[in-house]
Design a protein around this motif. Structure first.
Motif, short mmCIF file in Angstrom:
data_model
loop_
_atom_site.label_atom_id
_atom_site.label_comp_id
_atom_site.label_asym_id
_atom_site.label_seq_id
_atom_site.Cartn_x
_atom_site.Cartn_y
_atom_site.Cartn_z
N ASN A 173 -33.68 -26.56 -22.03
CA ASN A 173 -33.41 -25.31 -23.08
C ASN A 173 -34.68 -24.70 -23.33
O ASN A 173 -35.01 -24.43 -24.16
N ALA A 199 -29.36 -22.90 -31.68
CA ALA A 199 -29.35 -22.02 -30.42
C ALA A 199 -30.14 -20.77 -30.71
O ALA A 199 -30.86 -20.27 -29.94
N ARG A 258 -29.46 -25.20 -27.43
CA ARG A 258 -28.45 -24.33 -26.61
C ARG A 258 -27.42 -25.71 -26.25
O ARG A 258 -27.71 -26.65 -25.79
#
Length: 330
Positions: A318, A82, A103
């Motif tokens: 993402n 992330a 993510r």
């Protein structure tokens, strides 16, 4: 579509990670449609020459900046985490290369970890284990977590998952982020991180999960710890560099705060001579709060889905705003 020619995919992985990738059905599917170059840090520059895509599977590696000069054709970089700070350097930020992250993979697992360490502090589970080893029967009273105040610094998906889980356990939750607001569905009130010190005295637990940016580096320093309640516990599941480690050690020694649960550190592995190892009110884990059984497969499958999207011209999942350093909330 990107054309009939097979794209070139460079995959950065550690020596002990290659088997995860080559044995993955998702990666085997990609290998049928692309020229895949698996490499460690030493060979990254060679692998990047004429590569269209870079998959940073070894998300702790700091090799990308030194090899970036060879990225003469790169269009997209995906990192298997992330946090994107290992690949967020000026030349990358200023380039046209699209950056995506992983993510969503670790949200619930990290939230479970945070609930676990909160319960460990409140119920003195580490104390019980110490007494068990000594075969001592020592009755104690412990704390309730219901009604306790928690500030979660970082309002992205992981922070939101933590907020929902702690709220479900009866805790009173607020957030801290770039912009102050009220009526948030997960946090209720969100304070501005720029004014963090003035809000810290109200909370029993402070959880750090913010992305590492120029604005958040060293956010938790001596002033922040001095502002907390002496009974407060600090939990860091974000990045080690969010914390000035020497200031945290002094805050624990002096009793400025009551304890800390630390999953990330500015130097990893944590050096054997760090005082944090032996401090009585400190819980240490080796950057594993999000790592559930099967997490590696999930990371590879997310990348494979995005690779299919890239090949077919479908919007990627993402996409990171490179100026902010994270995926903006919808």
């Amino acid at each position: 579509m990107i054309g009939k020619e097979k794209p070139v995919l460079a995959v950065l992985c550690g020596d002990d990670q290659a088997g995860d990738l080559t044995g993955s059905p998702a990666m085997q599917g990609i290998e049928s449609t692309a020229l895949v170059r698996y490499t460690g840090a030493a060979g990254l520059a060679d692998a990047l020459r004429d590569a269209d895509v870079l998959f940073v599977y070894d998300f702790l590696s700091r090799a990308v900046p030194d090899a970036w000069h060879a990225a003469n054709r790169l269009r997209w970089l995906h990192i298997a985490s992330a946090g994107v700070d290992p690949v967020m350097f000026p030349a990358m930020r200023d380039s046209d290369v699209v950056l995506t992250n992983s993510r969503g993979v670790f949200d619930d697992s990290i939230a479970e970890y945070v609930l676990g360490v909160v319960l460990s502090f409140a119920k003195d589970l580490h104390g019980s284990l110490d007494l068990q080893r000594e075969r001592r029967w020592q009755h104690r009273e412990t704390e309730r977590i219901a009604g306790r105040e928690v500030l979660i610094v970082g309002t992205g998906p992981i922070g939101r998952a933590i907020a929902r889980m702690l709220r479900a356990a009866g805790m009173r939750v607020a957030g801290a982020g770039r912009r102050a607001r009220t009526g948030d569905p997960d946090f209720g009130t969100v304070h501005a991180s720029a004014a963090l010190a003035e809000h810290l005295p109200a909370y029993d637990y402070v959880v750090a999960v913010a992305p590492l940016t120029e604005q958040t580096k060293g956010l938790f320093d001596a002033a922040a710890f001095a502002a907390m309640k002496p009974s407060a516990r600090f939990v860091n599941v974000g990045r080690g560099e969010l914390v000035v480690t020497g200031d945290l050690i002094e805050a624990l020694r002096s009793g400025a705060i009551a304890g800390a649960a630390l999953d990330v550190f500015d130097t990893e592995p944590l050096p054997a001579d760090s005082p944090l190892w032996t401090m009585p009110r400190v819980l240490i884990s080796p950057h594993m709060s999000g790592d559930f059984l099967g997490w590696r497969d999930t990371l590879i499958e997310l990348f494979a889905d995005n690779f299919h999207r890239w090949r077919t011209g479908t919007p990627l999942r993402n996409v990171v705003d490179k100026q902010l350093g994270y995926v903006p909330s919808e």
